[in-house]
Design an enzyme around this catalytic site. Structure first.
Site, PDB file in Angstrom:
ATOM      1  N   ARG A   1      87.256  37.145  20.563  1.00 21.04           N
ATOM      2  CA  ARG A   1      87.517  37.117  21.996  1.00 21.04           C
ATOM      3  C   ARG A   1      86.594  38.056  22.773  1.00 21.04           C
ATOM      4  O   ARG A   1      86.572  38.056  23.976  1.00 21.04           O
ATOM      5  CB  ARG A   1      88.984  37.472  22.236  1.00 21.04           C
ATOM      6  CG  ARG A   1      89.493  37.157  23.625  1.00 21.04           C
ATOM      7  CD  ARG A   1      90.976  36.986  23.573  1.00 21.04           C
ATOM      8  NE  ARG A   1      91.631  37.108  24.857  1.00 21.04           N
ATOM      9  CZ  ARG A   1      92.285  38.178  25.264  1.00 21.04           C
ATOM     10  NH1 ARG A   1      92.362  39.252  24.491  1.00 21.04           N
ATOM     11  NH2 ARG A   1      92.881  38.171  26.430  1.00 21.04           N
TER      12      ARG A   1
ATOM     13  N   ALA B   1      98.238  33.011  18.911  1.00 19.45           N
ATOM     14  CA  ALA B   1      97.002  33.362  19.626  1.00 19.45           C
ATOM     15  C   ALA B   1      97.327  34.074  20.931  1.00 19.45           C
ATOM     16  O   ALA B   1      96.681  35.062  21.294  1.00 19.45           O
ATOM     17  CB  ALA B   1      96.166  32.109  19.900  1.00 19.45           C
TER      18      ALA B   1
ATOM     19  N   HIS C   1     102.379  34.768  25.117  1.00 21.14           N
ATOM     20  CA  HIS C   1     102.289  35.794  26.162  1.00 21.14           C
ATOM     21  C   HIS C   1     103.680  36.358  26.419  1.00 21.14           C
ATOM     22  O   HIS C   1     103.863  37.564  26.503  1.00 21.14           O
ATOM     23  CB  HIS C   1     101.785  35.197  27.484  1.00 21.14           C
ATOM     24  CG  HIS C   1     100.407  34.605  27.421  1.00 21.14           C
ATOM     25  ND1 HIS C   1     100.036  33.531  28.186  1.00 21.14           N
ATOM     26  CD2 HIS C   1      99.315  34.933  26.689  1.00 21.14           C
ATOM     27  CE1 HIS C   1      98.765  33.229  27.939  1.00 21.14           C
ATOM     28  NE2 HIS C   1      98.311  34.062  27.028  1.00 21.14           N
TER      29      HIS C   1
ATOM     30  N   CYS D   1      97.559  28.429  19.996  1.00 21.86           N
ATOM     31  CA  CYS D   1      98.963  28.517  19.590  1.00 21.86           C
ATOM     32  C   CYS D   1      99.638  29.778  20.121  1.00 21.86           C
ATOM     33  O   CYS D   1      99.017  30.639  20.727  1.00 21.86           O
ATOM     34  CB  CYS D   1      99.044  28.475  18.072  1.00 21.86           C
ATOM     35  SG  CYS D   1      98.309  29.929  17.306  1.00 21.86           S
TER      36      CYS D   1
HETATM   37  S1  CFN Z   1      95.317  33.219  27.027  1.00 17.99           S
HETATM   38 FE1  CFN Z   1      94.646  34.092  28.966  1.00 17.99          FE
HETATM   39  S2  CFN Z   1      94.884  36.213  29.275  1.00 17.99           S
HETATM   40  S3  CFN Z   1      95.161  33.149  30.827  1.00 17.99           S
HETATM   41 FE2  CFN Z   1      93.012  33.488  30.781  1.00 17.99          FE
HETATM   42  S4  CFN Z   1      92.656  35.366  31.779  1.00 17.99           S
HETATM   43 FE3  CFN Z   1      91.493  32.507  28.987  1.00 17.99          FE
HETATM   44  S5  CFN Z   1      92.221  31.170  27.402  1.00 17.99           S
HETATM   45 MO1  CFN Z   1      90.669  32.547  26.480  1.00 17.99          MO
HETATM   46  S6  CFN Z   1      91.987  34.276  25.813  1.00 17.99           S
HETATM   47 FE4  CFN Z   1      91.334  34.737  27.839  1.00 17.99          FE
HETATM   48 FE5  CFN Z   1      92.809  35.727  29.654  1.00 17.99          FE
HETATM   49 FE6  CFN Z   1      94.773  35.229  31.214  1.00 17.99          FE
HETATM   50 FE7  CFN Z   1      93.145  33.095  27.197  1.00 17.99          FE
HETATM   51  S7  CFN Z   1      91.197  36.779  28.619  1.00 17.99           S
HETATM   52  S8  CFN Z   1      89.685  33.442  28.267  1.00 17.99           S
HETATM   53  S9  CFN Z   1      91.650  31.849  31.151  1.00 17.99           S
HETATM   54  N1  CFN Z   1      92.749  33.931  28.931  1.00 17.99           N
HETATM   55  C1  HCA Z   2      92.736  31.746  22.247  1.00 14.11           C
HETATM   56  C2  HCA Z   2      91.591  32.672  22.520  1.00 14.11           C
HETATM   57  C3  HCA Z   2      90.537  32.061  23.377  1.00 14.11           C
HETATM   58  C4  HCA Z   2      89.777  30.966  22.680  1.00 14.11           C
HETATM   59  C5  HCA Z   2      88.481  30.684  23.322  1.00 14.11           C
HETATM   60  C6  HCA Z   2      87.817  29.380  23.103  1.00 14.11           C
HETATM   61  C7  HCA Z   2      89.578  33.195  23.768  1.00 14.11           C
HETATM   62  O1  HCA Z   2      93.258  31.136  23.168  1.00 14.11           O
HETATM   63  O2  HCA Z   2      93.104  31.633  21.116  1.00 14.11           O
HETATM   64  O3  HCA Z   2      88.441  28.334  22.956  1.00 14.11           O
HETATM   65  O4  HCA Z   2      86.588  29.421  23.137  1.00 14.11           O
HETATM   66  O5  HCA Z   2      89.366  33.434  24.929  1.00 14.11           O
HETATM   67  O6  HCA Z   2      89.030  33.825  22.863  1.00 14.11           O
HETATM   68  O7  HCA Z   2      91.114  31.554  24.565  1.00 14.11           O
END
Ligand code: CFN
Ligand code: HCA
Length: 540
Positions: free
Chosen positions: A93, A62, A194, A59
């Site tokens: 995370r 998040a 974001h 969401c």
């Molecule tokens: S929201 Fe982003 S901030 S887009 Fe990426 S690299 Fe994932 S989903 Mo989990 S939380 Fe994480 Fe980053 Fe950019 Fe999210 S650190 S792993 S692919 N990510």
């Molecule tokens: C998020 C955080 C997440 C969830 C990871 C997952 C992360 O988007 O709320 O689904 O295992 O990296 O912790 O993306």
């Protein structure tokens, strides 16, 4: 592989025909065959998930609190909402922190929440929020407190921005307090979060920073943006930059501090690792202070080399280039030794990656280095440019959705405009071939005929695995055990399971070893997927 890629078109069509017509129409646009990687096809992305479909997405809260703001360790992040929202974003995370001394603040291990109850939903929660701020201030004496709203808060209309202002006054402005209206339902995914975080980060922190580079401050100054220190990635990058003599001013936001963000304006160059989550701040800093940004990718040894050379190209300085090349030679020697040993065991194996908004792309380079083929991939919440790689025109328009944030009008003539590089100079660099902005998307780097799926559903994932049996499937915790029950190992690319770092040179070595262990383990053959059992009844 060629046979698989030929089959993928019919696989895609089969999946779509299983859906009810309206759903099929929507999903068809999000599932595309990458026919011409040099000129990628249009893909539907960043749209609402069809209700009823099991999505991987998270969401807006998040994306704002958990992802962009959360890793900043000297902010007390108070989640205004029921306790679950805070609890489920509490250290899951794996963003690591390392304070430099006992007095260097680190609040990351705490889980701050107003723990709203039914009574607060009925009568309002602002009082409770203010009390939480008072308590947090008395106990921890932070310099910054940020408030994050969750769905119920938006529904009942608590004004957290007003509460923030009132509390700042009550505490004699000794602490900077600001709020984020990042209710979970505000956008279609984390992506809206974001954006909201970027606006608040720029306005409440970066804009209030320093602009002057002091005489004794070092050269080659960079910020690392969109790097969140998952599994210690940022530490490995810090190590490499230090070896190279490149000075890291601030990382946004892995192991970050407001104190460092206040220096971010003094950097020469912004390196954007995760473009999806921080492009807005990068653009604002370029427009407001003339600090150019470039996309970099530290996932994979070859990508890390490319990143370092790109930095050298920007600074165009022999001393720096010589030092960096020396580091590259030394590091690559170590990497290659490990890679040569592992490559014969991983070569030709198949991978699928369905993660977030940047990793599904970046990690493909690591699989390439192992000789593994990515046959299908997709993001959870990325936008079209992350797939198709088209230039987004820089804009400083502030999302009107984030209440209390007016349009920021920063002009180049303002005093605070970065003193060392004018727009003309940047344009000139660009004319000289300096690759200031690299706008390739995921599809450019994938093979012809691969299947790209945005916001994949559980059904589509199951079917992909049933048909193509990848040697490793990369996704998150919600997918992990569903996939492993089908007899396929799942590597979490969000939190790396318990592994990492995976960035940089040492990270590449860690990744090679972890993947080798997974794809080489014979245990997976012992697990029978439902369709391999006699009792399996196919749902029609
Ligand atoms: S929201 Fe982003 S901030 S887009 Fe990426 S690299 Fe994932 S989903 Mo989990 S939380 Fe994480 Fe980053 Fe950019 Fe999210 S650190 S792993 S692919 N990510
Ligand atoms: C998020 C955080 C997440 C969830 C990871 C997952 C992360 O988007 O709320 O689904 O295992 O990296 O912790 O993306």
């Amino acid at each position: 592989v060629d046979t698989i890629l030929e089959d993928m078109k019919s696989f895609r069509d089969e999946i779509i025909t299983k859906y009810p017509p309206k759903v099929a129409k929507k999903r068809a646009k999000s599932m595309v065959i990458n026919e011409d990687p040099n000129n990628p096809p249009e893909i539907q992305a960043n749209v609402r998930t069809v209700p009823g479909i099991i999505t991987q997405r998270g969401c807006t809260y998040a994306g704002c609190k958990g992802v962009v703001m959360g890793p900043t360790r000297d902010i007390v992040h108070i989640v205004h909402g029921p306790i679950g929202c805070s609890f489920y974003a509490w250290l899951t995370r794996r963003n690591e922190t390392l304070p430099t001394s006992d007095s260097d603040p680190n609040f990351i291990n705490y889980c701050f929440s107003t723990d709203m109850q039914e009574k607060n939903i009925v009568f309002g929660g602002e009082k409770k929020l203010k009390q939480a701020i008072r308590e947090a201030y008395e106990l921890f004496h932070p310099k910054t407190i940020a408030i994050y709203t969750t769905c119920p808060v938006g529904l009942i209309g608590d004004d957290v921005h007003r509460a923030a202002k009132q509390m700042m006054k009550e505490l004699d402005n000794k602490v900077n307090i600001f709020g984020f209206s990042c209710e979970g339902y505000r956008g279609v995914s984390q992506s809206a979060g974001h954006h909201i975080a970027n606006n608040g980060l720029f306005r409440n922190i970066i804009e209030k920073g320093d602009y002057e580079v002091k005489k004794d401050e070092k050269k080659y100054r960079i910020n690392l943006m969109g790097e969140y220190n998952i599994g210690g990635d940022e530490f490995e990058m810090e190590r490499i930059f230090k070896e190279c003599g490149i000075n890291l001013v601030a990382t946004l936001s892995g192991n970050g501090t407001v104190e460092k963000y206040h220096k971010a304006n003094t950097a020469d160059l912004n390196l954007v690792v995760c473009h999806r989550s921080i492009n807005y701040v990068a653009e604002m800093m370029e427009t407001a202070y003339g600090i150019p940004w470039i996309k970099v990718d530290p996932l994979g040894a070859t990508s890390t080399v490319k990143m370092l050379r790109k930095i050298c190209k920007y600074f165009d300085d022999k001393e720096l280039t010589d030092r960096v090349e020396k580091v590259i030679a030394e590091e690559m020697d170590k990497v290659e030794k490990v890679r040569e040993e592992i490559y014969p065991k991983t070569r030709g194996k198949l991978a699928m990656l369905f993660v977030g908004g940047s990793r599904a792309h970046h990690y493909q380079a690591l699989f390439d280095e192992l000789g593994m083929k990515t046959i299908s991939a997709g993001y959870e919440f990325a936008h079209r440019d992350d797939y198709e790689g088209r230039r987004v025109i820089p804009t400083i328009k502030i999302d009107a959705d984030s209440r209390n944030i007016e349009e920021i009008t920063v002009t180049k003539d303002e005093k605070k405009f970065h003193p060392r590089k004018t727009q003309e100079e940047i344009d000139q660099l660009s004319k000289e071939g300096v690759d200031l902005n690299d706008y390739k998307g995921m599809m450019h780097d994938m093979s012809k005929g691969t299947l790209v799926i945005d916001d994949i559903s559980l059904y589509e994932m199951d079917k992909l695995i049933e048909r193509y049996h990848p040697n490793v499937f990369c996704a998150g915790i919600k997918e992990k055990f569903c996939v492993q029950k089908l007899g396929i190992p799942l590597k979490q690319l969000h939190n790396y399971d318990s592994g990492g770092p995976y960035a940089g040179f040492k990270g590449a070595i860690n990744f090679y070893r972890d993947i080798e262990a997974m794809v080489g383990a014979s245990i997976w053959k012992e697990i029978k997927a439902p369709w391999e059992k006699k009792t399996y009844a196919q749902a029609q």
